[in-house]
Scaffold this motif. Structure first.
Motif, PDB file in Angstrom:
ATOM      1  N   LYS A   1      -2.596   8.748  -7.170  1.00  0.00           N
ATOM      2  CA  LYS A   1      -1.739   8.936  -5.996  1.00  0.00           C
ATOM      3  C   LYS A   1      -2.543   9.211  -4.714  1.00  0.00           C
ATOM      4  O   LYS A   1      -2.399  10.258  -4.082  1.00  0.00           O
ATOM      5  CB  LYS A   1      -0.739  10.070  -6.253  1.00  0.00           C
ATOM      6  CG  LYS A   1       0.226   9.755  -7.389  1.00  0.00           C
ATOM      7  CD  LYS A   1       1.236  10.857  -7.607  1.00  0.00           C
ATOM      8  CE  LYS A   1       2.208  10.480  -8.720  1.00  0.00           C
ATOM      9  NZ  LYS A   1       3.184  11.536  -9.038  1.00  0.00           N
ATOM     10  N   PRO A   2      -3.383   8.260  -4.319  1.00  0.00           N
ATOM     11  CA  PRO A   2      -4.207   8.473  -3.127  1.00  0.00           C
ATOM     12  C   PRO A   2      -3.371   8.440  -1.842  1.00  0.00           C
ATOM     13  O   PRO A   2      -2.383   7.726  -1.750  1.00  0.00           O
ATOM     14  CB  PRO A   2      -5.186   7.288  -3.167  1.00  0.00           C
ATOM     15  CG  PRO A   2      -4.429   6.221  -3.893  1.00  0.00           C
ATOM     16  CD  PRO A   2      -3.593   6.938  -4.925  1.00  0.00           C
ATOM     17  N   ASP A   3      -3.771   9.221  -0.854  1.00  0.00           N
ATOM     18  CA  ASP A   3      -3.079   9.225   0.441  1.00  0.00           C
ATOM     19  C   ASP A   3      -3.339   7.945   1.221  1.00  0.00           C
ATOM     20  O   ASP A   3      -2.474   7.486   1.981  1.00  0.00           O
ATOM     21  CB  ASP A   3      -3.531  10.434   1.272  1.00  0.00           C
ATOM     22  CG  ASP A   3      -3.078  11.749   0.677  1.00  0.00           C
ATOM     23  OD1 ASP A   3      -2.017  11.753   0.018  1.00  0.00           O
ATOM     24  OD2 ASP A   3      -3.791  12.752   0.853  1.00  0.00           O
ATOM     25  N   GLU A   4      -4.535   7.374   1.028  1.00  0.00           N
ATOM     26  CA  GLU A   4      -4.910   6.144   1.737  1.00  0.00           C
ATOM     27  C   GLU A   4      -5.402   5.113   0.726  1.00  0.00           C
ATOM     28  O   GLU A   4      -6.600   4.960   0.504  1.00  0.00           O
ATOM     29  CB  GLU A   4      -6.001   6.433   2.781  1.00  0.00           C
ATOM     30  CG  GLU A   4      -5.594   7.392   3.879  1.00  0.00           C
ATOM     31  CD  GLU A   4      -4.512   6.806   4.777  1.00  0.00           C
ATOM     32  OE1 GLU A   4      -4.432   5.558   4.881  1.00  0.00           O
ATOM     33  OE2 GLU A   4      -3.749   7.589   5.379  1.00  0.00           O
TER      34      GLU A   4
ATOM     35  N   LYS B   1       0.776   4.395  -3.159  1.00  0.00           N
ATOM     36  CA  LYS B   1       0.553   5.837  -3.031  1.00  0.00           C
ATOM     37  C   LYS B   1       1.196   6.637  -4.157  1.00  0.00           C
ATOM     38  O   LYS B   1       0.810   7.774  -4.410  1.00  0.00           O
ATOM     39  CB  LYS B   1       1.105   6.340  -1.688  1.00  0.00           C
ATOM     40  CG  LYS B   1       0.362   5.844  -0.463  1.00  0.00           C
ATOM     41  CD  LYS B   1       0.993   6.416   0.800  1.00  0.00           C
ATOM     42  CE  LYS B   1       0.260   5.943   2.043  1.00  0.00           C
ATOM     43  NZ  LYS B   1       0.865   6.503   3.287  1.00  0.00           N
ATOM     44  N   SER B   2       2.184   6.045  -4.819  1.00  0.00           N
ATOM     45  CA  SER B   2       2.918   6.764  -5.862  1.00  0.00           C
ATOM     46  C   SER B   2       2.301   6.597  -7.245  1.00  0.00           C
ATOM     47  O   SER B   2       2.821   7.164  -8.215  1.00  0.00           O
ATOM     48  CB  SER B   2       4.378   6.274  -5.906  1.00  0.00           C
ATOM     49  OG  SER B   2       5.019   6.486  -4.668  1.00  0.00           O
TER      50      SER B   2
ATOM     51  N   ARG C   1       0.818  -1.217   0.000  1.00  0.00           N
ATOM     52  CA  ARG C   1       0.000   0.000   0.000  1.00  0.00           C
ATOM     53  C   ARG C   1       0.852   1.269   0.000  1.00  0.00           C
ATOM     54  O   ARG C   1       0.437   2.297  -0.530  1.00  0.00           O
ATOM     55  CB  ARG C   1      -0.964  -0.006   1.190  1.00  0.00           C
ATOM     56  CG  ARG C   1      -2.065  -1.054   1.060  1.00  0.00           C
ATOM     57  CD  ARG C   1      -3.025  -1.038   2.226  1.00  0.00           C
ATOM     58  NE  ARG C   1      -3.938  -2.169   2.173  1.00  0.00           N
ATOM     59  CZ  ARG C   1      -5.124  -2.161   1.547  1.00  0.00           C
ATOM     60  NH1 ARG C   1      -5.524  -1.063   0.941  1.00  0.00           N
ATOM     61  NH2 ARG C   1      -5.880  -3.235   1.547  1.00  0.00           N
ATOM     62  N   GLU C   2       2.026   1.212   0.602  1.00  0.00           N
ATOM     63  CA  GLU C   2       2.902   2.382   0.602  1.00  0.00           C
ATOM     64  C   GLU C   2       3.374   2.681  -0.818  1.00  0.00           C
ATOM     65  O   GLU C   2       3.404   3.833  -1.257  1.00  0.00           O
ATOM     66  CB  GLU C   2       4.096   2.143   1.522  1.00  0.00           C
ATOM     67  CG  GLU C   2       4.881   3.399   1.867  1.00  0.00           C
ATOM     68  CD  GLU C   2       4.061   4.451   2.608  1.00  0.00           C
ATOM     69  OE1 GLU C   2       4.323   5.650   2.373  1.00  0.00           O
ATOM     70  OE2 GLU C   2       3.159   4.073   3.383  1.00  0.00           O
TER      71      GLU C   2
ATOM     72  N   GLN D   1      -8.103   6.541  -8.823  1.00  0.00           N
ATOM     73  CA  GLN D   1      -7.605   7.598  -7.942  1.00  0.00           C
ATOM     74  C   GLN D   1      -6.110   7.776  -8.163  1.00  0.00           C
ATOM     75  O   GLN D   1      -5.331   6.838  -7.960  1.00  0.00           O
ATOM     76  CB  GLN D   1      -7.864   7.249  -6.476  1.00  0.00           C
ATOM     77  CG  GLN D   1      -9.334   7.211  -6.079  1.00  0.00           C
ATOM     78  CD  GLN D   1      -9.501   6.844  -4.621  1.00  0.00           C
ATOM     79  OE1 GLN D   1      -9.106   5.767  -4.190  1.00  0.00           O
ATOM     80  NE2 GLN D   1     -10.057   7.761  -3.856  1.00  0.00           N
TER      81      GLN D   1
END
Length: 326
Positions: free
Chosen positions: A165-168, A147-148, A143-144, A163
């Motif tokens: 580059k989502p934050d979550e 984010k990219s 998941r980290e 989505q």
């Protein structure tokens, strides 16, 4: 069908080795990332022309590279920028290219710095069979990392949410820079005139998905985004699969060459151990331990141990002192 190979990035995360050369021309074994893509497009009769989208700074390098190759389809298409701050963004550059080259056919878009394990012809087959805008999707498994990238939510093969580059991240399935667009989906001018983000193509896909069907070609073969030293070395390790490449004009004396090492023309390796590393042309390494390191051309390194390093061109590094100031 036309194709665009994106080759306009300045690859600042790979500086200094990409400060004066495009990362798409970095060697991956006996070839380059972009040549793998050119080869696949050359072999597919459905692709009539291949536009290489690059910037003014690297145009000459690509002109020379293509002139020295056997590829017949690639055509250089140059955006009017010479540095990162002037970039139009990928979507902006695509919009300009479509207008500049008068493209009104179906369009395949592939990033020239992506090493993809699947067959591009299979992607084109899938794109043609659906007749909709199509993206390639890959599970990064983290998941980290997700984010990219652009996060993809599917119902079967249909993209129901996208989505950028989502934050979550809710999942780890991401879109990579490989897209098929029917002619009627080349809506870059409409997208850009609405004040939308001109940079990452994922923003365009997110906008497009809310307006028309978008399908996903999900693949499990390896994929490498050549954007960092680590990912570049990982791509080389996948390509070499434990072997090493030593140029005929390189000199290796009293040295141990381990797995996944590429030593280029004119380099000198003396009394040293190398593993998982790349040594560019005319570099000299003497009495060193080198692991997972990239050493640019004309560099002289003596009596040092390096791991996970990135050494710029023409550096003089002896006993831990860098005489070039880099």
């Amino acid at each position: 069908m036309k194709a665009v190979v994106l080759a306009g990035g300045y690859a600042t995360r790979l500086w200094p080795i990409t400060k004066h050369r495009p990362k798409m021309l970095l060697p991956i074994g006996e070839t380059t990332v972009i040549d793998r893509i050119f080869g696949a497009l050359e072999d597919d009769d459905r692709i009539e022309e291949v536009y290489v989208s690059t910037n003014e700074r690297f145009a000459e390098e690509f002109e020379h590279h293509l002139a020295e190759s056997d590829f017949e389809k690639p055509i250089l298409s140059v955006e009017d920028t010479t540095e990162e701050s002037e970039k139009f963004g990928v979507v902006g550059a695509l919009g300009q290219l479509v207008e500049r080259e008068n493209i009104d056919d179906d369009l395949l878009v592939v990033a020239g710095d992506n090493l993809i394990g699947f067959d591009l012809q299979e992607f084109i087959d899938y794109f043609e069979s659906n007749g909709t805008a199509t993206l390639a999707a890959y599970d990064v498994g983290d998941r980290e990392k997700a984010k990219s990238y652009g996060l993809v939510d599917l119902d079967g093969d249909r993209v129901v949410d996208f989505q950028e580059k989502p934050d979550e991240p809710k999942s780890t399935l991401v879109s990579i820079a490989c897209y098929g667009f029917p002619a009627e989906s080349l809506r870059f001018e409409e997208y850009l005139s609405g004040g939308n983000n001109p940079d990452e193509p994922g923003w365009f896909l997110q906008w497009l998905q809310s307006r028309e069907p978008v399908n996903a070609f999900v693949f499990e073969e390896p994929w490498f985004d050549i954007g960092t030293p680590e990912s570049y070395l990982e791509a080389i390790a996948w390509e070499l699969d434990g072997d090493s490449v030593i140029a005929e004009s390189a000199t290796v004396e009293n040295s141990t060459i381990g797995e996944n090492v590429h030593v280029m023309a004119g380099a000198n390796i003396i009394d040293s151990t190398l593993d998982g590393s790349v040594v560019f042309e005319d570099a000299t390494i003497s009495d060193c331990e080198i692991h997972e390191t990239i050493i640019d051309e004309g560099t002289h390194i003596e009596n040092v141990d390096l791991a996970g390093a990135l050494i710029g061109a023409h550096t003089q590094l002896t006993n831990g002192k860098d005489d070039s100031g880099q």
